[in-house]
Design a protein around this motif. Structure first.
Motif, PDB file in Angstrom:
ATOM      1  N   ARG A  33       0.699  -1.263  -0.183  1.00  0.00           N
ATOM      2  CA  ARG A  33       0.028  -0.180  -0.080  1.00  0.00           C
ATOM      3  C   ARG A  33       0.984   1.263  -0.013  1.00  0.00           C
ATOM      4  O   ARG A  33       0.797   2.157  -0.841  1.00  0.00           O
ATOM      5  CB  ARG A  33      -0.854   0.165   1.258  1.00  0.00           C
ATOM      6  CG  ARG A  33      -1.652   1.341   1.440  1.00  0.00           C
ATOM      7  CD  ARG A  33      -2.873   1.197   2.469  1.00  0.00           C
ATOM      8  NE  ARG A  33      -3.498   2.500   2.448  1.00  0.00           N
ATOM      9  CZ  ARG A  33      -4.607   2.738   3.140  1.00  0.00           C
ATOM     10  NH1 ARG A  33      -5.203   1.607   3.694  1.00  0.00           N
ATOM     11  NH2 ARG A  33      -5.183   3.928   3.239  1.00  0.00           N
ATOM     12  N   LEU A  34       1.902   1.193   0.940  1.00  0.00           N
ATOM     13  CA  LEU A  34       2.679   2.422   0.927  1.00  0.00           C
ATOM     14  C   LEU A  34       3.604   2.635  -0.412  1.00  0.00           C
ATOM     15  O   LEU A  34       3.772   3.714  -0.785  1.00  0.00           O
ATOM     16  CB  LEU A  34       3.659   2.236   2.082  1.00  0.00           C
ATOM     17  CG  LEU A  34       4.757   3.252   2.203  1.00  0.00           C
ATOM     18  CD1 LEU A  34       4.153   4.634   2.380  1.00  0.00           C
ATOM     19  CD2 LEU A  34       5.751   3.142   3.467  1.00  0.00           C
ATOM     20  N   GLY A  35       3.890   1.435  -1.003  1.00  0.00           N
ATOM     21  CA  GLY A  35       4.766   1.670  -2.220  1.00  0.00           C
ATOM     22  C   GLY A  35       3.873   2.295  -3.278  1.00  0.00           C
ATOM     23  O   GLY A  35       4.436   3.150  -4.090  1.00  0.00           O
ATOM     24  N   THR A  36       2.499   1.847  -3.600  1.00  0.00           N
ATOM     25  CA  THR A  36       1.841   2.519  -4.575  1.00  0.00           C
ATOM     26  C   THR A  36       1.687   3.835  -4.035  1.00  0.00           C
ATOM     27  O   THR A  36       1.385   4.912  -5.117  1.00  0.00           O
ATOM     28  CB  THR A  36       0.450   1.804  -4.881  1.00  0.00           C
ATOM     29  OG1 THR A  36      -0.124   1.220  -3.617  1.00  0.00           O
ATOM     30  CG2 THR A  36       0.923   0.471  -5.655  1.00  0.00           C
ATOM     31  N   GLU A  37       1.222   4.200  -3.136  1.00  0.00           N
ATOM     32  CA  GLU A  37       1.214   5.669  -2.453  1.00  0.00           C
ATOM     33  C   GLU A  37       2.216   6.489  -2.920  1.00  0.00           C
ATOM     34  O   GLU A  37       2.103   7.728  -3.378  1.00  0.00           O
ATOM     35  CB  GLU A  37       0.692   5.474  -0.850  1.00  0.00           C
ATOM     36  CG  GLU A  37      -0.492   5.223  -0.712  1.00  0.00           C
ATOM     37  CD  GLU A  37      -0.880   5.344   0.712  1.00  0.00           C
ATOM     38  OE1 GLU A  37      -0.068   5.713   1.573  1.00  0.00           O
ATOM     39  OE2 GLU A  37      -2.171   5.296   1.227  1.00  0.00           O
ATOM     40  N   LEU A  38       3.373   5.781  -2.491  1.00  0.00           N
ATOM     41  CA  LEU A  38       4.803   6.924  -2.962  1.00  0.00           C
ATOM     42  C   LEU A  38       4.687   7.143  -4.377  1.00  0.00           C
ATOM     43  O   LEU A  38       5.186   8.292  -4.839  1.00  0.00           O
ATOM     44  CB  LEU A  38       6.078   6.010  -2.513  1.00  0.00           C
ATOM     45  CG  LEU A  38       6.141   5.885  -1.173  1.00  0.00           C
ATOM     46  CD1 LEU A  38       7.428   4.881  -0.814  1.00  0.00           C
ATOM     47  CD2 LEU A  38       6.538   7.143  -0.398  1.00  0.00           C
ATOM     48  N   ALA A  39       4.331   5.922  -5.130  1.00  0.00           N
ATOM     49  CA  ALA A  39       4.485   6.266  -6.588  1.00  0.00           C
ATOM     50  C   ALA A  39       3.289   7.174  -6.924  1.00  0.00           C
ATOM     51  O   ALA A  39       3.744   8.042  -7.986  1.00  0.00           O
ATOM     52  CB  ALA A  39       4.304   4.775  -7.283  1.00  0.00           C
ATOM     53  N   THR A  40       2.230   6.981  -6.324  1.00  0.00           N
ATOM     54  CA  THR A  40       1.079   8.106  -7.056  1.00  0.00           C
ATOM     55  C   THR A  40       1.363   9.492  -6.677  1.00  0.00           C
ATOM     56  O   THR A  40       1.192  10.274  -7.464  1.00  0.00           O
ATOM     57  CB  THR A  40      -0.349   7.511  -6.514  1.00  0.00           C
ATOM     58  OG1 THR A  40      -0.394   6.217  -6.682  1.00  0.00           O
ATOM     59  CG2 THR A  40      -1.460   8.216  -6.965  1.00  0.00           C
ATOM     60  N   GLU A  41       1.826   9.376  -5.330  1.00  0.00           N
ATOM     61  CA  GLU A  41       2.193  10.755  -4.839  1.00  0.00           C
ATOM     62  C   GLU A  41       3.401  11.527  -5.823  1.00  0.00           C
ATOM     63  O   GLU A  41       3.306  12.740  -6.389  1.00  0.00           O
ATOM     64  CB  GLU A  41       2.788  10.955  -3.522  1.00  0.00           C
ATOM     65  CG  GLU A  41       1.710  10.581  -2.554  1.00  0.00           C
ATOM     66  CD  GLU A  41       0.624  11.865  -2.262  1.00  0.00           C
ATOM     67  OE1 GLU A  41       1.002  12.931  -2.663  1.00  0.00           O
ATOM     68  OE2 GLU A  41      -0.422  11.621  -1.413  1.00  0.00           O
TER      69      GLU A  41
END
Length: 326
Positions: A161-169
């Motif tokens: 979850r954090l990984g895709t949040e980092l990418a999206t941000e």
């Protein structure tokens, strides 16, 4: 041929020969070499089956993965084998291709062979009863990357979850508002966590996903689906991919459409497999420490074997964004 015959030939004690065969670190290197030379000279073959019956341990571990064609799993397996080999255990690898039937057959075979434990990346649709049966039969098990809902075992994975949040941000900071998620077409915990991270980051900025498109982890299939997506209306300006395999397929699609990755359409992968650093152009991706995940899972299994009644641990390793050219 007996251990006493080898001991006499090598001019050592029978117990020393036994220690060498069990790969004990207590034997001096010169003595070890002399015993091994005697074994080779006499043509002795160590009966590990009989040794396993005496010790109650088979010195084998089952490793069950879902997609052996994905280079991610090769790096993961290398990390697991490195730790288990140092501990004197042999790893038997099975690829389920996300088939619960194949998974069940391999697990049953490992139980029949008396495997000391199993590291399991559960196939899509795995019933919790599979895990519970292993626990009832006292087979040490560590779930890795994916976790079956409702089960309580040791688990090692990344914070998807954090990984895709980092990418999206990162994409939003670069000015992208039409971002598509090219996700795996599997109903697993890892897929769900990735998608949750993506949609959560978009909501924080008042955005909606341009598209959420399921896709298998195959380059050709990913390229074809991305080409169809980009040919449609309201073309996204950025693609966030479930893994690097899908991302590399997306890069191929962009080139076939005469679009420049990173300039015309941004692409971010997930996993940071070795190839992504040298692709053309180098792929921006989320690194999860693939080999390290395998090492941690192997260590966790060894602890579970040594302490079967200890409280299960859930180990979540942090991801990081690796910014490259796409």
């Amino acid at each position: 041929m007996t251990l006493s015959d080898i001991a006499k030939f090598a001019d050592v004690s029978r117990s020393t020969v036994s220690l060498v065969l069990r790969e004990s670190p207590l034997v001096a290197e010169m003595t070890r070499v002399r015993v091994l030379e005697a074994i080779a000279e006499l043509g002795y073959v160590y009966n590990r089956g009989a040794a396993s019956m005496r010790s109650g341990r088979s010195q084998t571990v089952g490793l069950v993965v879902a997609e052996i064609t994905n280079p991610f799993y090769a790096e993961l397996t290398a990390g697991i084998e490195r730790v288990l080999e140092e501990a004197g255990l042999l790893t038997f690898l099975a690829n389920t291709n996300d088939s619960t039937e194949r998974q069940s057959r391999f697990i049953q075979r490992m139980r029949e062979q008396g495997a000391d434990g199993i590291i399991l990346s559960p196939a899509e649709g795995t019933d919790r009863k599979v895990i519970e049966e292993l626990q009832r039969s006292r087979v040490p098990v560590v779930q890795i990357l994916r976790q079956v809902a409702g089960t309580v075992t040791d688990y090692v994975g990344a914070d998807y979850r954090l990984g895709t949040e980092l990418a999206t941000e990162h994409l939003i900071e670069r000015g992208h508002t039409r971002i598509a998620f090219i996700g795996a077409d599997r109903q697993t915990s890892a897929s769900a966590e990735r998608l949750t991270g993506f949609t959560s980051a978009l909501r924080r900025h008042g955005l909606n996903p341009a598209h959420v498109m399921p896709c298998p982890s195959l380059r050709v299939e990913a390229a074809e689906r991305v080409m169809a997506l980009l040919a449609g209306p309201n073309r996204p300006t950025a693609l966030l991919c479930h893994n690097d395999v899908i991302a590399h397929g997306a890069l191929s699609a962009l080139y076939r459409l005469d679009l420049e990755p990173g300039r015309d359409v941004a692409v971010i992968g997930f996993d940071n497999v070795a190839e992504s650093a040298i692709s053309r152009p180098p792929l921006t991706t989320i690194a999860v420490g693939t080999s390290h995940i395998g090492e941690v899972a192997a260590h966790r299994l060894l602890q579970r074997i040594a302490h079967p009644t200890a409280t299960p641990e859930r180990i979540i390793l942090p991801p990081r964004l690796v910014i490259r050219a796409t």
